[in-house]
Design an enzyme around this catalytic site. Sequence first.
Site, mmCIF file in Angstrom:
data_model
loop_
_atom_site.group_PDB
_atom_site.id
_atom_site.type_symbol
_atom_site.label_atom_id
_atom_site.label_comp_id
_atom_site.label_asym_id
_atom_site.label_seq_id
_atom_site.Cartn_x
_atom_site.Cartn_y
_atom_site.Cartn_z
ATOM 1 N N ASP A 392 -7.585 -0.702 -0.884
ATOM 2 C CA ASP A 392 -6.196 -1.119 -1.083
ATOM 3 C C ASP A 392 -5.829 -0.820 -2.533
ATOM 4 O OD1 ASP A 392 -3.703 -2.267 -1.001
ATOM 5 O OD2 ASP A 392 -4.417 -4.345 -0.942
ATOM 6 N N CYS A 419 0.527 0.831 -0.517
ATOM 7 C CA CYS A 419 1.900 0.434 -0.828
ATOM 8 C C CYS A 419 2.738 1.636 -1.242
ATOM 9 C CB CYS A 419 1.924 -0.639 -1.916
ATOM 10 S SG CYS A 419 1.177 -0.122 -3.475
#
Length: 464
Positions: A392, A419
Amino acid sequence: MTNIKGENFIADIHQLDVKGSGQAVVWRENEHGNPKKLKLTIPYALPGEKVSVTVERPWVRRWRAKPEEILQSHPERIEPVCPHFQKCGGCVWQHWDYSGQLKQKTNHVKQAIEAQGFDPSLVQDTVGMEDPWHYRNKMEFTFAPDGTLGLHEQGNFRNIISLETCLIAGKNMVEAAMEVANWALDHKLPGYNKDTHEGLLRHLMVRESFATGEIMLALFATEAPNSHLENAVNDLSERIGKKVPNVKSLLWLENTEWADRTQAAKTHILAGRDFIYDEMVGYRYRLWFDTFFQTNPTQAQKLVEIALEMGQPKKTEKMIDLFCGVGTFSLPFASRVAELAGIEIVETSIESAKRNAEDNDISNTYFLAKDARLGIDQVLETFGKPELLLLDPPRSGAGGKVMRRIGRSKPERIVYVSCNPDTFATDIKELIPFGYKLEVVQPVDLFPHTYHVECCALLTYVGE
């Protein structure tokens, strides 16, 4: 160069850029009568719209300007409900029906992976929110030099818009912020002036746990709460204690740096403790003022559940959690595997991850504070090859060196949480020569009314 003050153009919006603004191309003649292309960036315009816009310097090649009139509107255009919309920079798509926002986010992810040679049909429809308002559990407000509290004006970092409401922040957070705003004005405390570097109050950070109800108020100031501020500080503690009893952490943080960031040289606890408790997917986390934690807990929980479903962790397996932070994904995965190693370059986050694992009685974790690429090498030496790897990374992505190191370590399954669809797509392309296949990409909307979109993807090893 001509002295034209400005020229009006009718522009057709053909697409949006990565920040959600409309893109258009118009043609005009130069002084010799030759056609020249002018590329326009038009915020608050939607695809397919026809808008009127004035370009103050039409001889340039690029220009950014708000639409003066919508001549042909998108069928999903709606009236924004926030009085600050188009003034503050918190939201850019309140004028777009939420279903349209979700479709745009899905298309963004599809375009990003297709540009790197992947099949866009692997991208599922974006998972949205039932109620896309008051979803943020953390906000940072800024004090103007006159002591008013508000949000930065879009495109003008020095101008602060006085806070009336915020429709993406938790309602209790806004009420707590308003109490601090009134307190500052009542005591005539000056805000920080970025030009003269004078003034007392800089920022107010508000955090709330939607699960436990606990609130943190962190006030950033240029000096300590010294004796000449005693009356004001005592009044703040009393007001918050009476009117916002859910505040379990009231902090005064010294920040004497010129840089306009929410950092602290020293922390003073005015009331409660220096952290609050939050929960996600049944696990408890401690959050300090500088702890990174997902700002939309409702959607973050869905993201964790999707990652678990994709990863299919097994009790016989080893796992690496790369860019693990404070253990948001580590804890729920650790409960389902034999051993988990978490790697994160920020030492304070690693200390938090260790503490969070202990708080949740999880003892099969190993957390390492190290750069991702070097951390993988160290973990592989002491920990062995993992069957499952989750990463992540930040918006900038993991980078080619890290992705190639992951490819060489050959975990059976890789779950990539991102993201930034564009850096995600370039990152996973690095895995293809190592024998990996992209199975599915699931976008999740963690930031309604903005252009941001998260996604979770599964890649499996199928052989080189």
